[in-house]
Design an enzyme around this catalytic site. Structure first.
Site, PDB file in Angstrom:
ATOM      1  N   TYR A   1       8.095  -3.107  13.487  1.00 47.08           N
ATOM      2  CA  TYR A   1       7.836  -2.819  12.077  1.00 47.08           C
ATOM      3  C   TYR A   1       6.864  -1.646  11.929  1.00 47.08           C
ATOM      4  O   TYR A   1       7.156  -0.650  11.249  1.00 47.08           O
ATOM      5  CB  TYR A   1       7.271  -4.062  11.364  1.00 47.08           C
ATOM      6  CG  TYR A   1       6.582  -3.730  10.053  1.00 47.08           C
ATOM      7  CD1 TYR A   1       7.301  -3.248   8.961  1.00 47.08           C
ATOM      8  CD2 TYR A   1       5.197  -3.864   9.921  1.00 47.08           C
ATOM      9  CE1 TYR A   1       6.665  -2.916   7.767  1.00 47.08           C
ATOM     10  CE2 TYR A   1       4.560  -3.537   8.737  1.00 47.08           C
ATOM     11  CZ  TYR A   1       5.293  -3.056   7.658  1.00 47.08           C
ATOM     12  OH  TYR A   1       4.649  -2.722   6.493  1.00 47.08           O
TER      13      TYR A   1
ATOM     14  N   LYS B   1       7.288   2.212  10.364  1.00 51.26           N
ATOM     15  CA  LYS B   1       6.482   2.721   9.242  1.00 51.26           C
ATOM     16  C   LYS B   1       5.751   3.996   9.684  1.00 51.26           C
ATOM     17  O   LYS B   1       5.641   4.954   8.907  1.00 51.26           O
ATOM     18  CB  LYS B   1       5.476   1.664   8.767  1.00 51.26           C
ATOM     19  CG  LYS B   1       6.098   0.488   8.026  1.00 51.26           C
ATOM     20  CD  LYS B   1       6.835   0.872   6.749  1.00 51.26           C
ATOM     21  CE  LYS B   1       5.905   1.336   5.647  1.00 51.26           C
ATOM     22  NZ  LYS B   1       6.674   1.514   4.362  1.00 51.26           N
TER      23      LYS B   1
ATOM     24  N   THR C   1       1.286   1.482   5.388  1.00 51.08           N
ATOM     25  CA  THR C   1       0.461   0.359   5.799  1.00 51.08           C
ATOM     26  C   THR C   1      -0.629   0.788   6.782  1.00 51.08           C
ATOM     27  O   THR C   1      -0.458   1.773   7.511  1.00 51.08           O
ATOM     28  CB  THR C   1       1.350  -0.714   6.464  1.00 51.08           C
ATOM     29  OG1 THR C   1       0.540  -1.698   7.087  1.00 51.08           O
ATOM     30  CG2 THR C   1       2.264  -0.105   7.520  1.00 51.08           C
ATOM     31  N   ASP C   2      -1.692   0.000   6.844  1.00 48.78           N
ATOM     32  CA  ASP C   2      -2.741   0.269   7.845  1.00 48.78           C
ATOM     33  C   ASP C   2      -2.270  -0.053   9.267  1.00 48.78           C
ATOM     34  O   ASP C   2      -2.907   0.343  10.244  1.00 48.78           O
ATOM     35  CB  ASP C   2      -4.022  -0.507   7.515  1.00 48.78           C
ATOM     36  CG  ASP C   2      -3.847  -2.010   7.437  1.00 48.78           C
ATOM     37  OD1 ASP C   2      -2.710  -2.504   7.629  1.00 48.78           O
ATOM     38  OD2 ASP C   2      -4.859  -2.704   7.173  1.00 48.78           O
ATOM     39  N   GLU C   3      -1.131  -0.761   9.380  1.00 46.98           N
ATOM     40  CA  GLU C   3      -0.667  -1.151  10.723  1.00 46.98           C
ATOM     41  C   GLU C   3      -0.241   0.039  11.568  1.00 46.98           C
ATOM     42  O   GLU C   3      -0.085  -0.090  12.779  1.00 46.98           O
ATOM     43  CB  GLU C   3       0.488  -2.136  10.621  1.00 46.98           C
ATOM     44  CG  GLU C   3       0.089  -3.426   9.962  1.00 46.98           C
ATOM     45  CD  GLU C   3       1.109  -4.530  10.155  1.00 46.98           C
ATOM     46  OE1 GLU C   3       1.929  -4.448  11.087  1.00 46.98           O
ATOM     47  OE2 GLU C   3       1.079  -5.470   9.356  1.00 46.98           O
TER      48      GLU C   3
HETATM   49  P1  NAD Z   1       8.967  -6.946   0.575  1.00 51.41           P
HETATM   50  O1  NAD Z   1       9.685  -7.249   1.847  1.00 51.41           O
HETATM   51  O2  NAD Z   1       8.441  -8.049  -0.253  1.00 51.41           O
HETATM   52  O3  NAD Z   1       9.942  -6.087  -0.387  1.00 51.41           O
HETATM   53  C1  NAD Z   1      10.728  -5.045   0.093  1.00 51.41           C
HETATM   54  C2  NAD Z   1      11.761  -4.699  -0.975  1.00 51.41           C
HETATM   55  O4  NAD Z   1      12.562  -3.605  -0.472  1.00 51.41           O
HETATM   56  C3  NAD Z   1      12.724  -5.839  -1.296  1.00 51.41           C
HETATM   57  O5  NAD Z   1      12.931  -5.938  -2.685  1.00 51.41           O
HETATM   58  C4  NAD Z   1      14.022  -5.423  -0.593  1.00 51.41           C
HETATM   59  O6  NAD Z   1      15.187  -5.928  -1.226  1.00 51.41           O
HETATM   60  C5  NAD Z   1      13.940  -3.913  -0.680  1.00 51.41           C
HETATM   61  N1  NAD Z   1      14.719  -3.250   0.370  1.00 51.41           N
HETATM   62  C6  NAD Z   1      14.732  -3.549   1.696  1.00 51.41           C
HETATM   63  N2  NAD Z   1      15.614  -2.735   2.328  1.00 51.41           N
HETATM   64  C7  NAD Z   1      16.129  -1.902   1.382  1.00 51.41           C
HETATM   65  C8  NAD Z   1      17.052  -0.836   1.428  1.00 51.41           C
HETATM   66  N3  NAD Z   1      17.637  -0.469   2.569  1.00 51.41           N
HETATM   67  N4  NAD Z   1      17.335  -0.194   0.279  1.00 51.41           N
HETATM   68  C9  NAD Z   1      16.769  -0.565  -0.895  1.00 51.41           C
HETATM   69  N5  NAD Z   1      15.888  -1.578  -0.995  1.00 51.41           N
HETATM   70  C10 NAD Z   1      15.560  -2.231   0.146  1.00 51.41           C
HETATM   71  O7  NAD Z   1       7.841  -5.908   0.984  1.00 51.41           O
HETATM   72  P2  NAD Z   1       6.391  -5.678   0.359  1.00 51.41           P
HETATM   73  O8  NAD Z   1       5.437  -6.568   1.033  1.00 51.41           O
HETATM   74  O9  NAD Z   1       6.490  -5.666  -1.109  1.00 51.41           O
HETATM   75  O10 NAD Z   1       6.091  -4.196   0.881  1.00 51.41           O
HETATM   76  C11 NAD Z   1       6.455  -3.056   0.085  1.00 51.41           C
HETATM   77  C12 NAD Z   1       5.982  -1.798   0.795  1.00 51.41           C
HETATM   78  O11 NAD Z   1       4.566  -1.840   0.956  1.00 51.41           O
HETATM   79  C13 NAD Z   1       6.567  -1.610   2.191  1.00 51.41           C
HETATM   80  O12 NAD Z   1       6.836  -0.245   2.376  1.00 51.41           O
HETATM   81  C14 NAD Z   1       5.444  -2.066   3.109  1.00 51.41           C
HETATM   82  O13 NAD Z   1       5.515  -1.411   4.361  1.00 51.41           O
HETATM   83  C15 NAD Z   1       4.236  -1.633   2.322  1.00 51.41           C
HETATM   84  N6  NAD Z   1       2.994  -2.400   2.579  1.00 51.41           N
HETATM   85  C16 NAD Z   1       3.003  -3.765   2.502  1.00 51.41           C
HETATM   86  C17 NAD Z   1       1.810  -4.460   2.692  1.00 51.41           C
HETATM   87  C18 NAD Z   1       1.757  -5.971   2.587  1.00 51.41           C
HETATM   88  O14 NAD Z   1       0.712  -6.557   2.830  1.00 51.41           O
HETATM   89  N7  NAD Z   1       2.824  -6.652   2.197  1.00 51.41           N
HETATM   90  C19 NAD Z   1       0.636  -3.770   2.980  1.00 51.41           C
HETATM   91  C20 NAD Z   1       0.668  -2.369   3.052  1.00 51.41           C
HETATM   92  C21 NAD Z   1       1.855  -1.692   2.839  1.00 51.41           C
HETATM   93  O1  TDX Z   2       2.632 -18.677   9.666  1.00 58.82           O
HETATM   94  C1  TDX Z   2       1.880 -17.756   9.973  1.00 58.82           C
HETATM   95  N1  TDX Z   2       0.734 -18.040  10.662  1.00 58.82           N
HETATM   96  C2  TDX Z   2      -0.161 -17.083  11.032  1.00 58.82           C
HETATM   97  O2  TDX Z   2      -1.176 -17.408  11.653  1.00 58.82           O
HETATM   98  C3  TDX Z   2       2.146 -16.377   9.620  1.00 58.82           C
HETATM   99  C4  TDX Z   2       3.392 -16.017   8.855  1.00 58.82           C
HETATM  100  C5  TDX Z   2       1.226 -15.416   9.979  1.00 58.82           C
HETATM  101  N2  TDX Z   2       0.105 -15.755  10.674  1.00 58.82           N
HETATM  102  C6  TDX Z   2      -0.878 -14.702  11.001  1.00 58.82           C
HETATM  103  C7  TDX Z   2      -0.332 -13.428  11.593  1.00 58.82           C
HETATM  104  C8  TDX Z   2      -1.277 -12.367  11.064  1.00 58.82           C
HETATM  105  O3  TDX Z   2      -2.436 -12.309  11.882  1.00 58.82           O
HETATM  106  O4  TDX Z   2      -1.441 -14.311   9.737  1.00 58.82           O
HETATM  107  C9  TDX Z   2      -1.700 -12.895   9.694  1.00 58.82           C
HETATM  108  C10 TDX Z   2      -0.933 -12.277   8.544  1.00 58.82           C
HETATM  109  O5  TDX Z   2       0.458 -12.346   8.859  1.00 58.82           O
HETATM  110  P1  TDX Z   2       1.591 -11.707   7.908  1.00 58.82           P
HETATM  111  O6  TDX Z   2       1.479 -12.293   6.552  1.00 58.82           O
HETATM  112  O7  TDX Z   2       2.884 -11.821   8.628  1.00 58.82           O
HETATM  113  O8  TDX Z   2       1.107 -10.200   7.763  1.00 58.82           O
HETATM  114  P2  TDX Z   2       0.857  -9.012   8.835  1.00 58.82           P
HETATM  115  O9  TDX Z   2       1.663  -9.184  10.047  1.00 58.82           O
HETATM  116  O10 TDX Z   2      -0.627  -8.840   8.962  1.00 58.82           O
HETATM  117  O11 TDX Z   2       1.494  -7.761   8.004  1.00 58.82           O
HETATM  118  C11 TDX Z   2       1.282  -7.661   6.579  1.00 58.82           C
HETATM  119  O12 TDX Z   2       0.309  -6.709   6.262  1.00 58.82           O
HETATM  120  C12 TDX Z   2       0.611  -5.364   6.510  1.00 58.82           C
HETATM  121  C13 TDX Z   2       2.594  -7.302   5.863  1.00 58.82           C
HETATM  122  O13 TDX Z   2       3.595  -8.259   6.186  1.00 58.82           O
HETATM  123  C14 TDX Z   2       3.039  -5.911   6.230  1.00 58.82           C
HETATM  124  O14 TDX Z   2       4.203  -5.549   5.487  1.00 58.82           O
HETATM  125  C15 TDX Z   2       1.939  -4.945   5.912  1.00 58.82           C
HETATM  126  O15 TDX Z   2       2.278  -3.654   6.354  1.00 58.82           O
END
Ligand code: NAD
Ligand code: TDX
Length: 332
Positions: free
Chosen positions: A148, A152, A121-123
């Site tokens: 988190y 990562k 992630t960019d975080e």
């Molecule tokens: P998500 O929470 O929707 O899904 C995570 C999945 O991993 C789930 O299916 C969960 O059951 C599985 N999991 C969790 N713990 C586990 C374990 N111990 N063993 C096996 N499986 C396990 O997450 P997501 O949003 O799909 O993110 C997927 C990946 O992408 C993560 O590595 C996250 O850091 C990265 N990522 C997410 C975003 C975003 O915006 N959501 C952005 C950049 C990177």
């Molecule tokens: O109810 C809400 N109200 C609100 O204002 C929630 C759930 C979030 N927010 C804000 C917080 C953040 O500024 O919205 C923005 C986005 O929040 P999230 O969806 O929780 O995402 P963020 O914390 O930015 O992280 C996401 O992007 C990077 C993913 O959850 C991560 O897994 C990924 O690495």
């Protein structure tokens, strides 16, 4: 490439990636997923069972991982605890899955010489000031803010250490905020869409000035597949779609698309340590891999996503009330 082991393939991005691979390649896939609250086997029901199987198990379980890695031509590692707000309430599962889980997979990949792609992630770069003209590049120093993002960041460091110390063939990608189908309703965009669809008021943290850099999950999936096919070993690829928008603007767009007044939401308690802005400079990835995002108009992607949640109430309704009850306990 042949056979992929996709960890976390029953989650949001992992499931979208599995469907993308099945549609665009001849590869077969084994998904390793613990099916935590964030994983859902229904996300894979339309996947051809002749080419995709699901093993329910933990990436931190050396036995399960040791059984699956030898059969794979590459590991694509999505599995993680992924929600910042959860990591503030209870960091322990983040340490176990994101750090120990990544270590466990790396050790198995090292034993078998298996190509490893790590999804991050960019975080990990921390945040930028709102007015800062800079964006993140692969050279930006790590400065994670939340439990988190710290876990990562730790996992990224482990992957690079295994490449340098043990010669493991790795690639890494750091992507910006994803949106699209199958995203859990705890996350910002699906939370607000489903709040409106269930007659709840959307919840904005603080003033809503925080900026996120949005990318449609289909574009992220295509970029990861491109990296697997032609990424250079040892490289880190930043993935973004020039989608910066502040949270208030995104929420107003959701309300508008759902036919609601633009002020029909509540300001709620801000997230502690809330990162101000993320912004990805993905130009090197685009130049090197020839990858371009297809969703260049955020409003189009948002409208598609709203349509998906409107048509798939049976997918999210069973977990909606409990998710909101959990937010309610922290005043969010
Ligand atoms: P998500 O929470 O929707 O899904 C995570 C999945 O991993 C789930 O299916 C969960 O059951 C599985 N999991 C969790 N713990 C586990 C374990 N111990 N063993 C096996 N499986 C396990 O997450 P997501 O949003 O799909 O993110 C997927 C990946 O992408 C993560 O590595 C996250 O850091 C990265 N990522 C997410 C975003 C975003 O915006 N959501 C952005 C950049 C990177
Ligand atoms: O109810 C809400 N109200 C609100 O204002 C929630 C759930 C979030 N927010 C804000 C917080 C953040 O500024 O919205 C923005 C986005 O929040 P999230 O969806 O929780 O995402 P963020 O914390 O930015 O992280 C996401 O992007 C990077 C993913 O959850 C991560 O897994 C990924 O690495």
């Amino acid at each position: 490439m042949g056979h992929l082991l996709v960890t976390g393939g029953a989650g949001f991005i992992g499931a979208n990636f599995v469907h993308h691979v099945l549609e665009h390649t001849d590869h077969t896939v084994t998904v390793l997923d613990k099916l935590t609250y964030a994983g859902n086997r229904e996300n894979l029901t339309t996947a051809d069972p002749a080419r995709c199987d699901l093993v329910v198990g933990d990436v931190a379980d050396a036995g399960v991982v040791g059984d699956l890695v030898p059969a794979a031509d590459a590991v694509v590692h999505f599995a993680a605890e992924s929600h910042n707000d959860n990591s503030l309430r209870d960091p322990e599962p983040f340490l176990r899955t994101n750090v120990v889980g990544t270590y466990t997979l790396l050790e198995a990949a090292r034993r078998h010489g298996t190509r490893f792609h790590h999804v991050s992630t960019d975080e990990v770069f921390g945040d930028l000031a709102l007015e800062d003209p800079q964006r993140f590049t692969a050279e930006t120093p790590y400065r994670p803010s939340s439990p988190y993002s710290a876990t990562k960041a730790a996992s990224d460091h482990l992957v690079r250490a295994w490449a340098r110390s043990f010669g493991l063939e790795v690639t890494l990608s750091n992507c910006s905020n994803n949106y699209g189908p199958y995203q859990h309703v705890e996350k910002f965009i699906p939370r607000q869409i489903t709040n409106v669809l269930t007659g709840r008021r959307p919840k904005l943290y603080g003033a809503g000035a925080n900026v996120r850099d949005w990318i449609h999950v289909a574009d992220h999936s295509a970029a990861v597949l491109r990296i697997l096919e032609s990424g250079r070993p040892g490289r880190t690829y930043l993935i973004g779609a020039d989608g910066e928008a502040d949270n208030l603007t995104v929420l107003r767009a959701i309300l508008r698309l759902l036919g609601q007044p633009e002020d029909a939401f509540d300001h709620v308690t801000d997230r502690p340590g809330h990162d101000r802005r993320y912004a990805i400079d993905g130009s090197r990835t685009r130049e090197e891999l020839g990858w371009e995002p297809r969703y260049t108009d955020f409003t189009v992607g948002l409208a598609d996503t709203i349509a998906w949640y409107t048509e798939h109430r049976d997918w999210w309704e069973p977990v909606k009330a409990a998710t909101e009850a959990s937010y309610g306990r922290t005043g969010q």
